[in-house]
Design a protein around this motif. Structure first.
Motif, PDB file in Angstrom:
ATOM      1  N   ILE A   1       0.841  -1.210   0.000  1.00  0.00           N
ATOM      2  CA  ILE A   1       0.000   0.000   0.000  1.00  0.00           C
ATOM      3  C   ILE A   1       0.868   1.249   0.000  1.00  0.00           C
ATOM      4  O   ILE A   1       0.601   2.213  -0.732  1.00  0.00           O
ATOM      5  CB  ILE A   1      -0.945  -0.019   1.214  1.00  0.00           C
ATOM      6  CG1 ILE A   1      -1.984  -1.130   1.083  1.00  0.00           C
ATOM      7  CG2 ILE A   1      -1.649   1.331   1.365  1.00  0.00           C
ATOM      8  CD1 ILE A   1      -2.860  -1.306   2.300  1.00  0.00           C
ATOM      9  N   ILE A   2       1.948   1.233   0.821  1.00  0.00           N
ATOM     10  CA  ILE A   2       2.821   2.408   0.886  1.00  0.00           C
ATOM     11  C   ILE A   2       3.495   2.661  -0.457  1.00  0.00           C
ATOM     12  O   ILE A   2       3.532   3.791  -0.958  1.00  0.00           O
ATOM     13  CB  ILE A   2       3.878   2.220   2.001  1.00  0.00           C
ATOM     14  CG1 ILE A   2       3.210   2.274   3.380  1.00  0.00           C
ATOM     15  CG2 ILE A   2       4.970   3.283   1.897  1.00  0.00           C
ATOM     16  CD1 ILE A   2       4.148   1.968   4.528  1.00  0.00           C
ATOM     17  N   LEU A   3       4.004   1.606  -1.070  1.00  0.00           N
ATOM     18  CA  LEU A   3       4.707   1.774  -2.346  1.00  0.00           C
ATOM     19  C   LEU A   3       3.743   2.181  -3.455  1.00  0.00           C
ATOM     20  O   LEU A   3       4.130   2.910  -4.377  1.00  0.00           O
ATOM     21  CB  LEU A   3       5.436   0.482  -2.714  1.00  0.00           C
ATOM     22  CG  LEU A   3       6.592   0.084  -1.773  1.00  0.00           C
ATOM     23  CD1 LEU A   3       7.188  -1.246  -2.182  1.00  0.00           C
ATOM     24  CD2 LEU A   3       7.651   1.168  -1.732  1.00  0.00           C
ATOM     25  N   ALA A   4       2.480   1.734  -3.364  1.00  0.00           N
ATOM     26  CA  ALA A   4       1.493   2.115  -4.378  1.00  0.00           C
ATOM     27  C   ALA A   4       0.949   3.517  -4.142  1.00  0.00           C
ATOM     28  O   ALA A   4       0.326   4.103  -5.035  1.00  0.00           O
ATOM     29  CB  ALA A   4       0.347   1.103  -4.393  1.00  0.00           C
ATOM     30  N   GLY A   5       1.165   4.059  -2.935  1.00  0.00           N
ATOM     31  CA  GLY A   5       0.640   5.386  -2.617  1.00  0.00           C
ATOM     32  C   GLY A   5      -0.875   5.424  -2.589  1.00  0.00           C
ATOM     33  O   GLY A   5      -1.489   6.446  -2.914  1.00  0.00           O
ATOM     34  N   ASP A   6      -1.515   4.322  -2.180  1.00  0.00           N
ATOM     35  CA  ASP A   6      -2.977   4.197  -2.200  1.00  0.00           C
ATOM     36  C   ASP A   6      -3.530   4.691  -0.860  1.00  0.00           C
ATOM     37  O   ASP A   6      -3.592   3.948   0.121  1.00  0.00           O
ATOM     38  CB  ASP A   6      -3.361   2.742  -2.450  1.00  0.00           C
ATOM     39  CG  ASP A   6      -4.846   2.563  -2.723  1.00  0.00           C
ATOM     40  OD1 ASP A   6      -5.614   3.511  -2.438  1.00  0.00           O
ATOM     41  OD2 ASP A   6      -5.243   1.493  -3.216  1.00  0.00           O
ATOM     42  N   SER A   7      -3.951   5.951  -0.827  1.00  0.00           N
ATOM     43  CA  SER A   7      -4.432   6.532   0.421  1.00  0.00           C
ATOM     44  C   SER A   7      -5.746   5.911   0.866  1.00  0.00           C
ATOM     45  O   SER A   7      -5.993   5.734   2.055  1.00  0.00           O
ATOM     46  CB  SER A   7      -4.586   8.045   0.270  1.00  0.00           C
ATOM     47  OG  SER A   7      -5.529   8.356  -0.726  1.00  0.00           O
ATOM     48  N   THR A   8      -6.608   5.562  -0.090  1.00  0.00           N
ATOM     49  CA  THR A   8      -7.894   4.949   0.272  1.00  0.00           C
ATOM     50  C   THR A   8      -7.677   3.607   0.947  1.00  0.00           C
ATOM     51  O   THR A   8      -8.289   3.304   1.982  1.00  0.00           O
ATOM     52  CB  THR A   8      -8.775   4.775  -0.971  1.00  0.00           C
ATOM     53  OG1 THR A   8      -8.983   6.048  -1.575  1.00  0.00           O
ATOM     54  CG2 THR A   8     -10.115   4.155  -0.616  1.00  0.00           C
ATOM     55  N   ALA A   9      -6.794   2.782   0.367  1.00  0.00           N
ATOM     56  CA  ALA A   9      -6.522   1.471   0.956  1.00  0.00           C
ATOM     57  C   ALA A   9      -5.891   1.616   2.332  1.00  0.00           C
ATOM     58  O   ALA A   9      -6.187   0.850   3.255  1.00  0.00           O
ATOM     59  CB  ALA A   9      -5.605   0.669   0.039  1.00  0.00           C
ATOM     60  N   LEU A  10      -5.037   2.646   2.506  1.00  0.00           N
ATOM     61  CA  LEU A  10      -4.405   2.840   3.798  1.00  0.00           C
ATOM     62  C   LEU A  10      -5.417   3.296   4.856  1.00  0.00           C
ATOM     63  O   LEU A  10      -5.352   2.890   6.017  1.00  0.00           O
ATOM     64  CB  LEU A  10      -3.270   3.854   3.664  1.00  0.00           C
ATOM     65  CG  LEU A  10      -2.289   3.930   4.827  1.00  0.00           C
ATOM     66  CD1 LEU A  10      -1.781   2.553   5.217  1.00  0.00           C
ATOM     67  CD2 LEU A  10      -1.129   4.834   4.487  1.00  0.00           C
ATOM     68  N   THR A  11      -6.375   4.139   4.443  1.00  0.00           N
ATOM     69  CA  THR A  11      -7.437   4.557   5.359  1.00  0.00           C
ATOM     70  C   THR A  11      -8.244   3.358   5.827  1.00  0.00           C
ATOM     71  O   THR A  11      -8.542   3.199   7.017  1.00  0.00           O
ATOM     72  CB  THR A  11      -8.352   5.574   4.678  1.00  0.00           C
ATOM     73  OG1 THR A  11      -7.600   6.715   4.298  1.00  0.00           O
ATOM     74  CG2 THR A  11      -9.480   6.001   5.615  1.00  0.00           C
ATOM     75  N   GLN A  12      -8.603   2.493   4.872  1.00  0.00           N
ATOM     76  CA  GLN A  12      -9.381   1.300   5.220  1.00  0.00           C
ATOM     77  C   GLN A  12      -8.581   0.368   6.124  1.00  0.00           C
ATOM     78  O   GLN A  12      -9.119  -0.203   7.081  1.00  0.00           O
ATOM     79  CB  GLN A  12      -9.809   0.586   3.949  1.00  0.00           C
ATOM     80  CG  GLN A  12     -10.788   1.378   3.096  1.00  0.00           C
ATOM     81  CD  GLN A  12     -11.063   0.733   1.756  1.00  0.00           C
ATOM     82  OE1 GLN A  12     -10.371  -0.208   1.345  1.00  0.00           O
ATOM     83  NE2 GLN A  12     -12.074   1.235   1.047  1.00  0.00           N
ATOM     84  N   ALA A  13      -7.290   0.217   5.836  1.00  0.00           N
ATOM     85  CA  ALA A  13      -6.449  -0.649   6.666  1.00  0.00           C
ATOM     86  C   ALA A  13      -6.337  -0.104   8.088  1.00  0.00           C
ATOM     87  O   ALA A  13      -6.350  -0.859   9.061  1.00  0.00           O
ATOM     88  CB  ALA A  13      -5.069  -0.785   6.028  1.00  0.00           C
ATOM     89  N   MET A  14      -6.234   1.227   8.201  1.00  0.00           N
ATOM     90  CA  MET A  14      -6.113   1.820   9.537  1.00  0.00           C
ATOM     91  C   MET A  14      -7.400   1.644  10.336  1.00  0.00           C
ATOM     92  O   MET A  14      -7.357   1.339  11.543  1.00  0.00           O
ATOM     93  CB  MET A  14      -5.747   3.301   9.421  1.00  0.00           C
ATOM     94  CG  MET A  14      -5.550   3.985  10.760  1.00  0.00           C
ATOM     95  SD  MET A  14      -4.758   5.597  10.650  1.00  0.00           S
ATOM     96  CE  MET A  14      -3.099   5.110  10.164  1.00  0.00           C
ATOM     97  N   GLU A  15      -8.553   1.811   9.709  1.00  0.00           N
ATOM     98  CA  GLU A  15      -9.817   1.651  10.434  1.00  0.00           C
ATOM     99  C   GLU A  15     -10.025   0.195  10.844  1.00  0.00           C
ATOM    100  O   GLU A  15     -10.523  -0.082  11.942  1.00  0.00           O
ATOM    101  CB  GLU A  15     -10.966   2.137   9.560  1.00  0.00           C
ATOM    102  CG  GLU A  15     -10.943   3.643   9.344  1.00  0.00           C
ATOM    103  CD  GLU A  15     -12.151   4.142   8.577  1.00  0.00           C
ATOM    104  OE1 GLU A  15     -12.962   3.296   8.155  1.00  0.00           O
ATOM    105  OE2 GLU A  15     -12.276   5.364   8.411  1.00  0.00           O
ATOM    106  N   LYS A  16      -9.627  -0.743   9.977  1.00  0.00           N
ATOM    107  CA  LYS A  16      -9.732  -2.158  10.336  1.00  0.00           C
ATOM    108  C   LYS A  16      -8.808  -2.479  11.507  1.00  0.00           C
ATOM    109  O   LYS A  16      -9.195  -3.181  12.460  1.00  0.00           O
ATOM    110  CB  LYS A  16      -9.373  -3.016   9.126  1.00  0.00           C
ATOM    111  CG  LYS A  16      -9.481  -4.513   9.373  1.00  0.00           C
ATOM    112  CD  LYS A  16      -9.131  -5.294   8.110  1.00  0.00           C
ATOM    113  CE  LYS A  16      -9.205  -6.801   8.372  1.00  0.00           C
ATOM    114  NZ  LYS A  16      -8.850  -7.578   7.155  1.00  0.00           N
ATOM    115  N   ALA A  17      -7.580  -1.940  11.473  1.00  0.00           N
ATOM    116  CA  ALA A  17      -6.634  -2.171  12.567  1.00  0.00           C
ATOM    117  C   ALA A  17      -7.112  -1.502  13.850  1.00  0.00           C
ATOM    118  O   ALA A  17      -6.936  -2.040  14.949  1.00  0.00           O
ATOM    119  CB  ALA A  17      -5.258  -1.650  12.172  1.00  0.00           C
ATOM    120  N   ALA A  18      -7.729  -0.322  13.732  1.00  0.00           N
ATOM    121  CA  ALA A  18      -8.232   0.390  14.914  1.00  0.00           C
ATOM    122  C   ALA A  18      -9.338  -0.406  15.591  1.00  0.00           C
ATOM    123  O   ALA A  18      -9.441  -0.425  16.824  1.00  0.00           O
ATOM    124  CB  ALA A  18      -8.739   1.763  14.508  1.00  0.00           C
TER     125      ALA A  18
END
Length: 460
Positions: free
Chosen positions: A109-126
């Motif tokens: 996700i970081i290398l792809a620069g996908d902010s939407t995927a990172l937002t979803q990953a953070m909410e799932k982790a939260a």
């Protein structure tokens, strides 16, 4: 989505928006009908369902905007090489590091620069880290670390270390991008946890602060800190509003009363005994008439200010409130309160009668000469003072007259009872003419005593 709605309702309750189970069901039904696609429609529908006053609408708006905030991540990309300069070496791939690195979802996700995927990953982790269970500001650091662990940041740190050990410059380039992305994720995790704190813990922290201030001594040495004083004044108004709401409702129920069987049967005779007109018993409910007599000498001035603030905030349930202040001579302060407000009234009173030698007997004589006709059997008289009269005549005869003419006499003394008969205190001599005498040195004690006064006027 049901879990998200439940979290939002918890956030509303934490923001002091009262949401009943029935209203919660209505909110779920509204969301099921309109969905989440239209943000404004969702906000209007939930506001109409859950907020019931202007104050709650303001709290709802803040909670909604904070809960549904989705700030995009800003991935920092490496700058292009300067013109004519050497091209950057090709970046290594995750597969070149290890199989474990290639399978890292966060690294991809970081290398792809996908902010939407990172937002979803953070909410799932939260959700896995239970960040929404935050209650204290001291939990922010621990929950941020737990959130980052759930997202796999520890794995990213391991990949960065492995990439830097690769031969050539490509490994360093990969490590630099992952390091920049890791810093962004860490910063956004802190912001996310802060937002959850604002949603779920800010109000509980304020409530904890209010509980501490409610137990703070009003005559503490060194006085009250200006910041605490402002919060305590707001707390007094909140307490007064709570009591006003409670006893207004009781008064309305008291008006309804019970079924008057005799009058109902008499009315039904015109209809062949059928009780078309039901008659209820009625009870006359008097609003309290309160006379507040406050010692504003240095040791008691703060308590007097809070008492007057409390009483003047009870307009809905008090029929009439007359306030008087004294240190030596006594003066009425209703007009001063109306002109300057309760917050500044004590300062104005001190300009008029401050710095005089405290004399309870002289003050009682002033009251008897000018204001005794305001007492009747519906009047509650509240004295606030330490009863330290500098060995002057306490005028017990006037206290006896006040006791006989009024409904009740209540004395609030900021000093503990063990001090009531020491030195120049004449508290024990006034006790026979008081229906109630209590130590009143905190806002909690003040609220309980005022509630006792109001309860006297509510039929049971």
């Amino acid at each position: 989505m049901q879990h998200q709605m439940e979290d939002f309702i918890r956030a509303l309750r934490a923001a002091d928006v009262k949401v009943s189970p029935a209203e919660s069901i209505d909110a779920h039904e509204a969301v099921a009908r309109i969905g989440y696609a239209d943000r404004e429609l969702l906000k209007d529908a939930l506001c109409a369902t859950l907020a019931k006053s202007e104050d709650e609408v303001r709290r709802f708006d803040r909670a909604f905007d904070n809960f549904f905030a989705r700030d995009p991540f800003d991935f920092a990309m490496p700058p292009p090489p300067p013109e004519g300069g050497e091209a950057a070496p090709p970046e290594a791939r995750l597969e070149d590091v290890s199989e474990e690195a290639a399978g890292s979802e966060l690294a991809q996700i970081i290398l792809a620069g996908d902010s939407t995927a990172l937002t979803q990953a953070m909410e799932k982790a939260a959700q896995a880290a239970q960040v929404s269970e935050i209650r204290l500001s001291t939990q922010k650091s621990r929950l941020t670390r737990r959130l980052l662990d759930e997202m796999g940041v520890a794995e990213i740190e391991k990949i960065i270390s492995q990439a830097r050990r690769l031969e050539g410059e490509g490994g360093n380039a990969l490590a630099d991008r992952l390091e920049a992305g890791r810093k962004i994720v860490a910063a956004e995790a802190q912001r996310y946890v802060q937002r959850q704190h604002d949603l779920y813990a800010a109000e509980s922290g304020r409530q904890l602060r209010e509980e501490l201030l409610a137990r703070k001594a009003l005559n503490a040495e060194g006085g009250i800190d200006p910041v605490d004083l402002q919060m305590m004044q707001a707390l007094v108004r909140k307490m007064a509003k709570r009591l006003a709401d409670r006893y207004s409702r009781r008064r309305n129920r008291a008006r309804k009363g019970h079924l008057d069987v005799r009058r109902t049967l008499r009315q039904s005779m015109a209809y062949g005994g059928v009780p078309f007109n039901v008659v209820w018993k009625t009870e006359r409910v008097d609003k309290p008439k309160i006379i507040a007599i406050c010692d504003v000498s240095k040791s008691v001035a703060a308590a007097a200010q809070f008492l007057l603030t409390f009483l003047y905030s009870l307009n809905e349930v008090v029929d009439r409130m007359d306030a008087y202040a004294f240190s030596g001579r006594m003066i009425p302060v209703n007009q001063i309160l109306d002109e300057h407000g309760v917050d500044k009234a004590i300062l104005e009173v001190l300009k008029l009668i401050g710095f005089q030698q405290t004399d309870y007997g002289r003050a009682l004589q002033d009251f008897a000469e000018n204001h005794l006709d305001k007492l009747d059997r519906h009047t509650t008289v509240i004295f606030l003072g330490d009863a330290r009269s500098n060995y002057a005549d306490p005028r017990l005869d006037i206290m006896r007259t006040i006791h006989e003419r009024s409904r009740s006499v209540i004395w609030l003394n900021p000093e503990p009872e063990s001090y009531w008969n020491q030195g120049d205190s004449v508290m024990n001599r006034y006790l026979p003419f008081c229906h109630l005498a209590k130590t009143c040195n905190t806002l909690d004690q003040l609220e309980r005593i005022i509630e006792d006064v109001l309860r006297q006027y509510v039929p049971h």
